[in-house]
Enzyme design. Sequence first.
Site, short mmCIF file in Angstrom:
data_model
loop_
_atom_site.label_atom_id
_atom_site.label_comp_id
_atom_site.label_asym_id
_atom_site.label_seq_id
_atom_site.Cartn_x
_atom_site.Cartn_y
_atom_site.Cartn_z
N ARG A 73 0.87 -1.19 0.00
CA ARG A 73 0.00 0.00 0.00
C ARG A 73 0.90 1.23 0.00
NH1 ARG A 73 -5.37 1.17 3.50
NH2 ARG A 73 -6.11 -0.24 1.87
N HIS A 78 -7.32 0.85 -6.46
CA HIS A 78 -7.50 -0.07 -5.33
C HIS A 78 -8.09 -1.37 -5.90
CE1 HIS A 78 -7.72 -1.49 -1.38
NE2 HIS A 78 -8.62 -0.69 -0.84
N GLN A 102 -9.85 -4.11 -3.68
CA GLN A 102 -11.19 -3.70 -3.26
C GLN A 102 -12.19 -3.97 -4.38
OE1 GLN A 102 -12.21 -2.15 -0.18
NE2 GLN A 102 -14.14 -2.77 -1.07
N ASP A 137 -17.50 6.44 -1.64
CA ASP A 137 -16.23 6.37 -0.90
C ASP A 137 -16.01 7.75 -0.26
OD1 ASP A 137 -13.69 5.68 0.05
OD2 ASP A 137 -12.70 5.92 -1.89
N CYS A 156 -16.58 1.12 0.37
CA CYS A 156 -15.38 0.30 0.64
C CYS A 156 -14.95 0.38 2.10
CB CYS A 156 -14.25 0.73 -0.28
SG CYS A 156 -13.83 2.48 -0.12
N ARG A 205 -13.33 -9.22 0.94
CA ARG A 205 -11.91 -8.92 0.74
C ARG A 205 -11.07 -10.16 1.07
NH1 ARG A 205 -10.16 -3.67 1.03
NH2 ARG A 205 -8.24 -4.63 0.27
N1 NVA Z 1 -10.16 6.41 -1.34
C1 NVA Z 1 -9.83 5.96 -0.03
C2 NVA Z 1 -10.02 4.48 0.09
C3 NVA Z 1 -9.75 3.90 1.44
C4 NVA Z 1 -9.90 2.42 1.46
C5 NVA Z 1 -8.39 6.34 0.30
O1 NVA Z 1 -7.52 6.23 -0.58
O2 NVA Z 1 -8.13 6.77 1.43
N1 CP Z 2 -11.35 -0.63 2.20
C1 CP Z 2 -10.07 -0.65 2.64
O1 CP Z 2 -9.11 -0.85 1.87
O2 CP Z 2 -9.95 -0.46 3.96
P1 CP Z 2 -8.59 -0.25 4.79
O3 CP Z 2 -8.06 1.10 4.42
O4 CP Z 2 -9.02 -0.35 6.22
O5 CP Z 2 -7.63 -1.33 4.39
#
Ligand code: NVA
Ligand code: CP
Length: 309
Positions: A102, A129, A132, A225, A265, A293
């Site tokens: 990540r 993502h 997801q 989201d 998500c 997931r």
């Molecule tokens: N768009 C959000 C998704 C979190 C799972 C982010 O990048 O923070």
């Molecule tokens: N939806 C998702 O990726 O959640 P986290 O940021 O908690 O991993």
Amino acid sequence: MNPRHFLSSDDITSSEQKALIARARQLKGSRTRHRKSLAGKSIGMIFEKPSTRTRISFEVAVTEMGGHPVILRSDEMQLGRGETLEDTGRVLSRYLDALVVRTYGQDRLEGLAESSTIPVINALSDLEHPCQALADVMTVAERFDRPSDVRFVYLGDGNNVCHSLLLAGAKAGLGSVTAVCPEGFEPIEPLVERSISIGEETGTKILTTPDPLEACEGAHVLYTDVWASMGQEAEHAKRLKSFKGFQLDETLLARAAAGAIVMHCLPAHRGEEISAEVIDGPASAVWDQAENRLHTQKALVEWLLKELP
Ligand code: NVA
Ligand code: CP
């Protein structure tokens, strides 16, 4: 043999996506029967941003399949002191069987994948993502028998999640995927173009509009989201104003088709991108989404490692 990576929803074909979801559904049906498929395998996970679902679901997925998860925070590694991701990839390839990452820029993931001899999985970047979106396509498949009938509407920020859903929804052959975003927050053009061209093959219509009321009319899935993603915290107050009218609430849900579901998500901000009534109401599929997931990531890791000698 070069490893397969999963950096984008576009890194798998429609039929591979279908097979992964079928396998995930099988794994969901027998949580404890596949204890050995990752036996002897070590899967590293590097998190440069916080995570609840992704981190825990990958860790549990690998453990339940008999593998060994190695969780790393970048600030605990030399990566946090300036060692390059490329050098990190070269070294970790000598210890591990796959790497889940990540991070921020997609270029960081691409550099890492190029220097690694093991599969690299995007656990969220600023651009996409895909893990997801894979779970989300599975959730839609569980709820609707004919994907080609599904009108899928994503409301809010044209962000990483939106990008992966456009690509993955097109690969899945949904009836349509509509991104409903305020001006200035649309998904990026090359990605929309690519989704349109996938959709031409699979029968999915890809649409973008700034009009939530019209887009939600007769929709089967309403998805949203956060309005400020990780790394955009400083823009939060400004974004609240820009996204006014885009909250997924009862007014929008009332316009959707009978039996429509609501997806997010997570993490969610009740009262911002989604109302508490809707996320906690009977149309909400968010907890199934979060659970899926685990199953899709099991299928993904198992498949990526199977491709290797
Ligand atoms: N768009 C959000 C998704 C979190 C799972 C982010 O990048 O923070
Ligand atoms: N939806 C998702 O990726 O959640 P986290 O940021 O908690 O991993």
